[in-house]
Design an enzyme around this catalytic site. Structure first.
Site, PDB file in Angstrom:
ATOM      1  N   ILE A  14      84.698  68.483  56.299  1.00 12.32           N
ATOM      2  CA  ILE A  14      85.403  69.080  55.156  1.00 12.32           C
ATOM      3  C   ILE A  14      86.917  69.005  55.306  1.00 12.32           C
ATOM      4  O   ILE A  14      87.635  69.057  54.301  1.00 12.32           O
ATOM      5  CB  ILE A  14      84.930  70.544  54.946  1.00 12.32           C
ATOM      6  CG1 ILE A  14      85.213  71.012  53.526  1.00 12.32           C
ATOM      7  CG2 ILE A  14      85.535  71.479  55.979  1.00 12.32           C
ATOM      8  CD1 ILE A  14      84.557  72.324  53.156  1.00 12.32           C
ATOM      9  N   GLY A  35      83.574  76.382  65.119  1.00  9.56           N
ATOM     10  CA  GLY A  35      82.923  75.753  63.972  1.00  9.56           C
ATOM     11  C   GLY A  35      83.909  75.172  62.970  1.00  9.56           C
ATOM     12  O   GLY A  35      84.950  74.622  63.329  1.00  9.56           O
ATOM     13  N   VAL A  36      83.572  75.331  61.708  1.00 11.03           N
ATOM     14  CA  VAL A  36      84.416  74.755  60.656  1.00 11.03           C
ATOM     15  C   VAL A  36      85.776  75.461  60.610  1.00 11.03           C
ATOM     16  O   VAL A  36      86.804  74.848  60.271  1.00 11.03           O
ATOM     17  CB  VAL A  36      83.662  74.780  59.303  1.00 11.03           C
ATOM     18  CG1 VAL A  36      83.510  76.150  58.738  1.00 11.03           C
ATOM     19  CG2 VAL A  36      84.314  73.851  58.309  1.00 11.03           C
ATOM     20  N   ASP A  37      85.805  76.719  60.988  1.00 10.03           N
ATOM     21  CA  ASP A  37      87.057  77.484  61.030  1.00 10.03           C
ATOM     22  C   ASP A  37      88.042  76.826  62.012  1.00 10.03           C
ATOM     23  O   ASP A  37      89.220  76.568  61.684  1.00 10.03           O
ATOM     24  CB  ASP A  37      86.711  78.919  61.470  1.00 10.03           C
ATOM     25  CG  ASP A  37      87.825  79.920  61.260  1.00 10.03           C
ATOM     26  OD1 ASP A  37      88.853  79.555  60.664  1.00 10.03           O
ATOM     27  OD2 ASP A  37      87.658  81.079  61.697  1.00 10.03           O
ATOM     28  N   SER A 124      78.035  80.691  56.672  1.00 14.50           N
ATOM     29  CA  SER A 124      77.084  81.521  57.464  1.00 14.50           C
ATOM     30  C   SER A 124      75.965  80.732  58.137  1.00 14.50           C
ATOM     31  O   SER A 124      75.114  81.337  58.790  1.00 14.50           O
ATOM     32  CB  SER A 124      76.457  82.643  56.618  1.00 14.50           C
ATOM     33  OG  SER A 124      77.375  83.701  56.440  1.00 14.50           O
ATOM     34  N   GLY A 126      76.078  78.492  60.575  1.00 12.86           N
ATOM     35  CA  GLY A 126      76.279  78.103  61.974  1.00 12.86           C
ATOM     36  C   GLY A 126      76.187  79.330  62.862  1.00 12.86           C
ATOM     37  O   GLY A 126      75.122  79.911  63.033  1.00 12.86           O
ATOM     38  N   TYR A 128      76.831  82.293  62.377  1.00 10.37           N
ATOM     39  CA  TYR A 128      76.342  83.516  61.735  1.00 10.37           C
ATOM     40  C   TYR A 128      74.846  83.504  61.454  1.00 10.37           C
ATOM     41  O   TYR A 128      74.287  84.509  61.008  1.00 10.37           O
ATOM     42  CB  TYR A 128      77.143  83.813  60.458  1.00 10.37           C
ATOM     43  CG  TYR A 128      78.506  84.442  60.713  1.00 10.37           C
ATOM     44  CD1 TYR A 128      78.957  84.704  62.008  1.00 10.37           C
ATOM     45  CD2 TYR A 128      79.346  84.795  59.657  1.00 10.37           C
ATOM     46  CE1 TYR A 128      80.198  85.289  62.238  1.00 10.37           C
ATOM     47  CE2 TYR A 128      80.590  85.386  59.879  1.00 10.37           C
ATOM     48  CZ  TYR A 128      81.008  85.621  61.169  1.00 10.37           C
ATOM     49  OH  TYR A 128      82.233  86.207  61.387  1.00 10.37           O
TER      50      TYR A 128
HETATM   51  N1  AR6 Z   1      83.073  70.179  58.163  1.00 10.86           N
HETATM   52  C1  AR6 Z   1      81.999  70.658  57.503  1.00 10.86           C
HETATM   53  N2  AR6 Z   1      81.103  71.501  58.054  1.00 10.86           N
HETATM   54  C2  AR6 Z   1      81.309  71.848  59.337  1.00 10.86           C
HETATM   55  C3  AR6 Z   1      82.412  71.408  60.106  1.00 10.86           C
HETATM   56  C4  AR6 Z   1      83.316  70.509  59.468  1.00 10.86           C
HETATM   57  N3  AR6 Z   1      84.383  70.031  60.094  1.00 10.86           N
HETATM   58  N4  AR6 Z   1      82.332  71.946  61.352  1.00 10.86           N
HETATM   59  C5  AR6 Z   1      81.216  72.701  61.384  1.00 10.86           C
HETATM   60  N5  AR6 Z   1      80.602  72.642  60.165  1.00 10.86           N
HETATM   61  P1  AR6 Z   1      80.185  77.932  61.255  1.00 10.86           P
HETATM   62  P2  AR6 Z   1      79.563  80.533  60.047  1.00 10.86           P
HETATM   63  C6  AR6 Z   1      79.355  73.301  59.732  1.00 10.86           C
HETATM   64  O1  AR6 Z   1      79.649  78.379  62.564  1.00 10.86           O
HETATM   65  O2  AR6 Z   1      78.117  80.401  60.374  1.00 10.86           O
HETATM   66  C7  AR6 Z   1      83.538  80.731  63.347  1.00 10.86           C
HETATM   67  O3  AR6 Z   1      83.817  80.892  64.701  1.00 10.86           O
HETATM   68  C8  AR6 Z   1      78.404  73.825  60.768  1.00 10.86           C
HETATM   69  O4  AR6 Z   1      77.640  72.763  61.323  1.00 10.86           O
HETATM   70  O5  AR6 Z   1      81.458  77.177  61.246  1.00 10.86           O
HETATM   71  O6  AR6 Z   1      79.955  81.057  58.692  1.00 10.86           O
HETATM   72  C9  AR6 Z   1      84.290  81.729  62.473  1.00 10.86           C
HETATM   73  O7  AR6 Z   1      85.530  82.085  63.014  1.00 10.86           O
HETATM   74  C10 AR6 Z   1      77.564  74.792  59.958  1.00 10.86           C
HETATM   75  O8  AR6 Z   1      76.540  74.090  59.242  1.00 10.86           O
HETATM   76  O9  AR6 Z   1      80.399  79.169  60.230  1.00 10.86           O
HETATM   77  C11 AR6 Z   1      83.349  82.887  62.419  1.00 10.86           C
HETATM   78  O10 AR6 Z   1      83.503  83.734  63.547  1.00 10.86           O
HETATM   79  C12 AR6 Z   1      78.562  75.351  58.922  1.00 10.86           C
HETATM   80  O11 AR6 Z   1      79.706  74.477  58.989  1.00 10.86           O
HETATM   81  C13 AR6 Z   1      81.987  82.248  62.460  1.00 10.86           C
HETATM   82  O12 AR6 Z   1      82.157  80.989  63.131  1.00 10.86           O
HETATM   83  C14 AR6 Z   1      79.016  76.771  59.178  1.00 10.86           C
HETATM   84  O13 AR6 Z   1      79.043  77.037  60.564  1.00 10.86           O
HETATM   85  C15 AR6 Z   1      81.480  81.963  61.067  1.00 10.86           C
HETATM   86  O14 AR6 Z   1      80.167  81.495  61.155  1.00 10.86           O
END
Ligand code: AR6
Length: 180
Positions: A14, A35-37, A124, A126, A128
């Site tokens: 993204i 993660g994505v953050d 949520s 990943g 979460y």
């Molecule tokens: N582009 C698109 N999707 C992605 C990317 C990317 N570059 N990287 C990961 N994903 P998560 P959550 C996917 O864990 O569950 C963080 O530490 C990933 O594979 O990023 O809402 C925050 O600070 C998954 O399918 O978000 C919070 O503490 C999706 O994005 C916590 O994680 C979401 O995974 C939020 O958890």
């Protein structure tokens, strides 16, 4: 109901999305994470964290679950980052309501800031721990509401598996609409 055909599913990162607003799956403190953050903060550069730090906080919480906040996109192609906080599955009460609300709050902020295009990750799904089939159905259901018809909405799914789950959920939604 908006035609589900207006929702685009993309297999990819993204941070590379060429849209007006990229949605971040953030945490309530909003100062970055994994993660994505982590990927969005890395790609946007350190000014993003500074912008987040300036957002009003109550006891360290800048964005409670189910809400969203907006900052500039800095080094991203996107003009804006919309930081949405989804529920922690099995920890936060009413996870479905909070997930719906995180998507709807993001879409509202995008419209309020004159966006035409917006990209979502699987909020949520990943760290979460939200069950992905359920999350996909909820995400697509919220995004297909008539009130967002001014927005072109994309989902960036990071793995083949997540893309397949979203494709299946989109097909099921189309079938339900055809039989109405
Ligand atoms: N582009 C698109 N999707 C992605 C990317 C990317 N570059 N990287 C990961 N994903 P998560 P959550 C996917 O864990 O569950 C963080 O530490 C990933 O594979 O990023 O809402 C925050 O600070 C998954 O399918 O978000 C919070 O503490 C999706 O994005 C916590 O994680 C979401 O995974 C939020 O958890």
């Amino acid at each position: 109901m908006l035609s589900p055909k207006k929702i685009r599913l993309v297999h990819g990162d993204i941070t590379r999305a060429e849209v007006d607003a990229v949605v971040n799956a953030a945490n309530p403190v909003m100062l970055g994470g994994g993660g994505v953050d982590g990927a969005i903060h890395y790609a946007a550069g350190p000014r993003l964290r500074e912008a987040c730090r300036r957002i009003a906080a109550v006891n360290g919480v800048r964005c409670p679950p189910g809400e969203a906040r907006i900052t500039p996109g800095f080094n991203l192609r996107a003009k804006w980052v919309i930081h949405a906080v989804g529920p922690r599955y099995r920890l936060d009460p009413e996870p479905e309501r909070l997930l719906r609300s995180a998507y709807a709050a993001s879409l509202r902020l995008a419209l309020d800031n004159d966006c035409r295009t917006i990209a979502f990750p699987a909020i949520s799904c990943g760290a979460y721990g939200y069950p992905v089939e359920e999350a996909a159905a909820i995400a697509l259901d919220v995004c297909s509401e008539q009130q967002w018809q001014g927005l072109a909405i994309s989902f960036y799914l990071f793995s083949e598996h997540m893309l397949a789950v979203w494709q299946q959920a989109l097909r099921q939604m189309e079938q339900r609409q055809e039989t109405r």
